[in-house]
Structures are given as C-alpha cells and as structure tokens.
Design an enzyme around this catalytic site. Structure first.
Site, mmCIF file in Angstrom:
data_model
loop_
_atom_site.group_PDB
_atom_site.id
_atom_site.type_symbol
_atom_site.label_atom_id
_atom_site.label_comp_id
_atom_site.label_asym_id
_atom_site.label_seq_id
_atom_site.Cartn_x
_atom_site.Cartn_y
_atom_site.Cartn_z
ATOM 1 N N LYS A 6 -10.379 11.898 20.987
ATOM 2 C CA LYS A 6 -10.046 12.492 22.284
ATOM 3 C C LYS A 6 -11.188 12.384 23.287
ATOM 4 O O LYS A 6 -10.987 12.193 24.465
ATOM 5 C CB LYS A 6 -9.648 13.954 22.102
ATOM 6 C CG LYS A 6 -8.253 14.086 21.516
ATOM 7 C CD LYS A 6 -7.681 15.459 21.774
ATOM 8 C CE LYS A 6 -6.338 15.580 21.097
ATOM 9 N NZ LYS A 6 -6.382 16.355 19.863
ATOM 10 N N ARG A 20 0.856 -1.195 0.000
ATOM 11 C CA ARG A 20 0.000 0.000 0.000
ATOM 12 C C ARG A 20 0.889 1.241 0.000
ATOM 13 O O ARG A 20 1.686 1.441 0.906
ATOM 14 C CB ARG A 20 -0.911 -0.006 1.217
ATOM 15 C CG ARG A 20 -1.749 1.248 1.288
ATOM 16 C CD ARG A 20 -3.113 1.020 1.843
ATOM 17 N NE ARG A 20 -3.121 0.752 3.260
ATOM 18 C CZ ARG A 20 -4.247 0.553 3.940
ATOM 19 N NH1 ARG A 20 -5.404 0.554 3.324
ATOM 20 N NH2 ARG A 20 -4.199 0.333 5.214
ATOM 21 N N SER A 77 -12.601 -4.689 -0.332
ATOM 22 C CA SER A 77 -12.940 -4.283 1.045
ATOM 23 C C SER A 77 -14.449 -4.267 1.213
ATOM 24 O O SER A 77 -15.165 -3.765 0.339
ATOM 25 C CB SER A 77 -12.404 -2.884 1.337
ATOM 26 O OG SER A 77 -11.004 -2.874 1.273
#
Ligand SMILES: Nc1ncnc2c1ncn2[C@@H]1O[C@H](COP(=O)(O)OP(=O)(O)OP(=O)(O)O)[C@@H](O)[C@H]1O
Ligand SMILES: Cc1ncsc1CCO
Length: 534
Positions: A142, A43, A113
């Site tokens: 976060k 990749r 995929s």
C-alpha cells in the site's frame, strides 16, 4: 553445462484458485497448452495428498495429449506416485536437490528455485535440470514500496550468469506487459533466460489460449533476436555504433533537427515534476515536438501507441506517478519507442533510489540523464553527494569513466550534465562545451534538457528500422545523433539567449531561451557546436 531437457519458453504454474468463475480448470489447462505453453507445473498448496494426486493425474492426461512435460511442485511422494516422466520442482527450504535427484532417478525433470548468485552457484552442480529465478517483480504494498525480496530483471541477469549454462526460467510478476523487458533485462552478452513462468497471466484470464499465445510470441521473438545476433554483436555495448567522426555526428544531428521541423510533430509524453512541467512542454513545442504531460497508468497503453518518445522524470514522483512510470515505460518498450530517464535528486533519499531502481527494472531505458550527484548515486560512487535536486558544483575525478561504464552496465546512452556535458554509449564518449551559466540559475533546466533529448531521440527513431538487439528502432549512430540534437539545441540556444541585449537575469533569460530554441536551425547548430570525442 547441463543440456536443456525441456522447452522452458512458456512455463505455466497452475493455480486452480485463479481460474475465473464459470471456467473449468482442465479446460483452461487444455486451452493454455493449445496457446503454446511448453511446460506445466502443478502447484497445490492447501490440499490433502489424495486430492493433489487426483488433480495431478487429470492434469497429466491433458499434458500428455500435447506431449508437454509436467512437474509437481514440492511434493516428492506425489511425483513418485505418478508416471515416470513426471518431474519435480523444489524450493530452497525443501529437501536438498542431490537427495531429490537420488530418489527420483536420472530421468525425471528436476527444478530448483534460486534467489541469489550464491544459490545459483550451488544449483549448477546440484543435479537440477533447470533453475527458477525470481521473484523478478512483485506486488506493490500500500505504501508504494516494493517488496524487499524482489530481484528485478537486472539482478536476475547476474544470477543467470552464475548458473553457467543451467537453463533459467524467470518467475514472479511476469505477464504480457512485463515479459519483454524482463527477458531483455535478465540477459547479458553471455547468458539469457530460457523462458518465463507465469500463473495469473494465463490462469486468471478467460481467453486462456490467447493469453498463452501472446506470451509464446514474446518469448519466441526474444529468442529469435538473440539467435540472429553474432557473439560479437552481443558482446558489443548497447548502441555501440561505428562512427567516431564527430563532425559527421553533429551534421547528422542537424539533419534530424531539419526533419523534425519539416515532419509532423512527434508526441513527447513527459512524466515530470510540477515544477518543470510548463517549461518542459514549451521546450518540446519550440523544438518541433508535441507535448503531453500525462502520468496516468490508465492511459499508458493508448498513448503508447502514438507517442514518439517518453520522459520519466522523478522530480516530484508520488505513488500514482510511480505506477504511471512503470506502465508508460513498459508500453514504450513494447512499441520500441525511446525512453529518457531523469533520476532527479536520486541520491537525496532512499525513496527516490528505490523508485529509480524499480523503473530501471521494469523499463529498458534508452538514455539516462543526470548531473554529477545523480549519476554518482546510480553508479554507487560517494564522490559527489546530493543534498537536493540541483547539482551544485559537483566535480568528478573521472566523468568519462563514469558515463561509459554506466552506459555499458545499463545498456543505454548516458548523459552527464554540467558545465561540460558528457554523452556516452559505452564505446564512444563525446564532450560538449556548449551552454551558459544562466541555465544553472533557472529551475528545471536539466528537466527541460531531458525533454529536448527525448524529442531528438523521437526524430532519430522515426527514421529507424527495428533493431534486433535493443528496444528501440533507431540505429546506434542515429540514436547518439538524436541525443546530441537535443543537447546542442538546448545549450546553443542558452548561449544565444544570454547574449541578447534584453536578457538581464534568469527571468528574461527563460523567455529568450524559448525564442532561441524556436529559431534554432540546422546551420546554427553546426556553426556553434563545440563537441569532441574524449
Ligand atoms: N556553468 C554552466 N555553464 C554552461 N552550461 C551549464 C552550466 N551549468 C549547467 N549548464 C547546462 O545546463 C543544462 C542543465 O544541466 P544541470 O547539470 O544544471 O542540470 P540539473 O542540475 O539537473 O538542473 P535542474 O535540477 O535545475 O533541472 C545542461 O545542458 C548544462 O550544459
Ligand atoms: C525544485 C524541484 N523540486 C523537485 S523537482 C524540481 C525541479 C528541478 O529538477
């Protein structure tokens, strides 16, 4: 059904950017192949075609040395420019698989995929040789909220079933800690992943060969355990044991209590609310366990080596304990230690729901315990709603159906707490009528019950040999007897405590409950148990 055209066990996706400083990319690739990588995808996101071709050619020489197939990510022209045994992996937004197949010819390996059941149905007749299913896990933002597009191991299982035999490789957030759970969780009686794809779990490590061999070992162990299971065993619900003799199960639970009292105390690691922490630790001690209340991610692996069982209780969960629960659950699974999940107040907020989902995707739970509102929320029923962390007087029209279907769906034991407690392994459901209303009058009695059950499961597990199909050592009948031990100790002790002359209300009851738990013995348990098969 397409025949497998490669060994998908350990599928390495390369990322030159992740190779540690001072390590040469091609050396790392060679070490990874030595360690057991079975398939390589090149990749290269931000490079010109010339450079892509150059790195692919060099990589191909290394892969050829090991006779391991290589594929190119996303770039048909690069694949076609290389030798005829180089394959191609494409995403949903790239060219259609049928076109890619037409251009590549029948012999090159072709992967796609897949992110949903619908895409899986399309993939199976598209001409692809395999599907990459993911992302299984993601990175936490976060705020501690998981990425929306993360599938989780349990949703991946549905996608793999829809692939109907087309080999599936799991991808996304997989590493030496998460692989075992992902493989098990993405399996069903009729379908299982063919392997795992990783990037940083191999590329970002300096000891590349060791990293690859650790993964190869985990995949091999998973495949061996499935191969050893008969179709019948795989179809059977998790933990479905043979005994429907309630008297024998109660006696077995009494024996487990004796062995707990006479042996060295198992360490029960409890991640719980600050509300119920002290009561839970005292209940563990009174039963003969040794409590440790730690939610630290940093010590999860060390404690995982010595724990007897763990409790994941989301009562006052926050960002730190949420990370701790993932790490502790994963360590317990790897060590084949029982895990109790107490999804306190899960129906009350989206945050709690997401946390529970995340825990269940990262950890194979051994026993899921909840009151009517909590288990209804997990099952997706709206019959009993939750306004907080206590059950109130929730009533369900079909408690037996709820616990047994949840047990089958999640492949764990399920305990529904309330005036009558229901315990199921998906095949058998027991109803227990023991308990006193004063338990409902103190906070954290449900949490302490979870810890008592974990102590019973630890006793059962230490007597067990490693089971192939599950993530604990105990045999199914022992496991249900261990859970019953914790439940009966707690509920019978509450009856005995409430009958004490000095008990005048919730305050005096707590002290008497701990005394009664500490005094509980096998004989008392058998004598007072009110358990029936339903
Ligand atoms: N009315 C009752 N009669 C008998 N036993 C009861 C009664 N209410 C609860 N119990 C017992 O109390 C224990 C805890 O169950 P409960 O459903 O109250 O947990 P919970 O709602 O999760 O509690 P908490 O949130 O306070 O920890 C169970 O073992 C159950 O048998
Ligand atoms: C009162 C309370 N709040 C969060 S957890 C908890 C203990 C009961 O489960």
């Amino acid at each position: 059904m397409a025949p497998p055209r490669a060994d998908y066990s350990v599928y390495l996706v390369t990322a030159r950017s992740q190779v540690p400083a001072g390590v040469d990319y091609l050396d790392a690739l060679r070490a990874a192949l030595k360690g057991g990588v079975t398939l390589v995808q090149i990749r290269e996101k931000d490079v010109e075609t010339d450079e892509f071709l150059d790195i692919a050619r060099k990589s191909l020489e290394v892969c050829d040395e090991f006779k391991v197939p290589m594929l190119i990510n996303d770039n048909l022209s690069v694949a076609l420019a290389l030798a005829p045994h180089v394959g191609l992996h494409i995403g949903q937004s790239d060219l259609p698989v049928s076109q890619a197949r037409a251009l590549l010819g029948p012999d090159r390996l072709l992967g796609i995929s897949v992110h949903s059941v619908e895409q899986a149905r399309d993939a199976r007749t598209s001409g692809a040789d395999y599907a990459g299913v993911g992302p299984i896990y993601g990175t936490q933002s976060k705020a501690g909220i998981v990425d929306d597009d993360v599938l989780g191991a349990r949703q991946a299982a549905q996608i793999i079933e829809a692939l109907d035999g087309l080999p599936a490789v799991l991808i996304g957030g997989l590493n030496q800690q998460t692989a075992a759970r992902a493989l098990f969780g993405a399996s069903s009686p009729t379908a299982a992943p063919a392997g795992i794809a990783v990037i940083s779990a191999i590329m970002a490590r300096k000891d590349t060969e060791v990293a690859a061999s650790e993964l190869a070992e985990q995949v091999a162990a998973f495949k061996a355990s499935r191969a050893e299971q008969s179709a019948e065993q795989l179809r059977a619900a998790f933990g479905a044991g043979s005994s429907t003799d309630v008297k024998a199960l109660v006696e077995r639970s009494a024996l487990l209590l004796s062995s707990l009292r006479n042996g060295s105390p198992p360490l029960i690691q409890t991640l719980t609310s600050h509300v119920s922490s002290t009561l839970s630790a005292n209940v563990t001690l009174a039963l003969g366990g040794s409590p440790i209340m730690s939610a630290q991610e940093a010590e999860a692996d060390d404690l995982g080596k010595v724990t007897g069982a763990v409790v994941l209780n989301i009562g006052t969960i926050g960002a730190e304990s949420r990370r701790g629960m993932k790490a502790v659950g994963s360590a317990a699974n790897r060590g084949r230690k029982p895990v109790v999940l107490d999804p306190v107040g899960v129906g009350a907020s989206a945050f709690r729901k997401a946390a529970v989902n995340e825990i269940m995707d990262h950890t194979q739970i051994t026993l899921l315990k909840g009151n009517a509102a909590e288990l209804s929320a997990i099952a997706g029923l709206s019959e009993v709603t939750s306004r907080g962390v206590d059950s109130g007087a929730g009533s369900l029209s079909d408690p037996i159906g709820l616990v047994s279907s949840l047990a089958r769906r999640e492949r764990c034991l399920v305990l529904l707490s309330g005036k009558t407690d229901y315990l199921s392994d998906g095949a058998r459901t027991l109803a227990c009528e023991n308990g006193h209303a004063l338990l409902g009058a103190i906070t954290g009695s449900g949490c302490a019950l979870g810890v008592a059950i974990a102590t019973g499961l630890a006793a059962a597990n230490s007597a067990g040999e490693a089971q192939k199909s599950t993530m604990v050592k105990a045999q199914p009948d022992d496991l249900i007897a261990g859970a019953l031990m914790g439940l009966l100790c707690m509920t019978i002790a509450s009856e005995l405590a409430a009958a004490r002359p000095e008990v005048r209300g919730p305050g005096t009851f707590i002290a008497a409950l701990l005394d009664a738990l500490a005094a509980m013995d096998a004989e008392t348990l058998v004598q007072h148990a009110k358990v029936r098969l339903v």
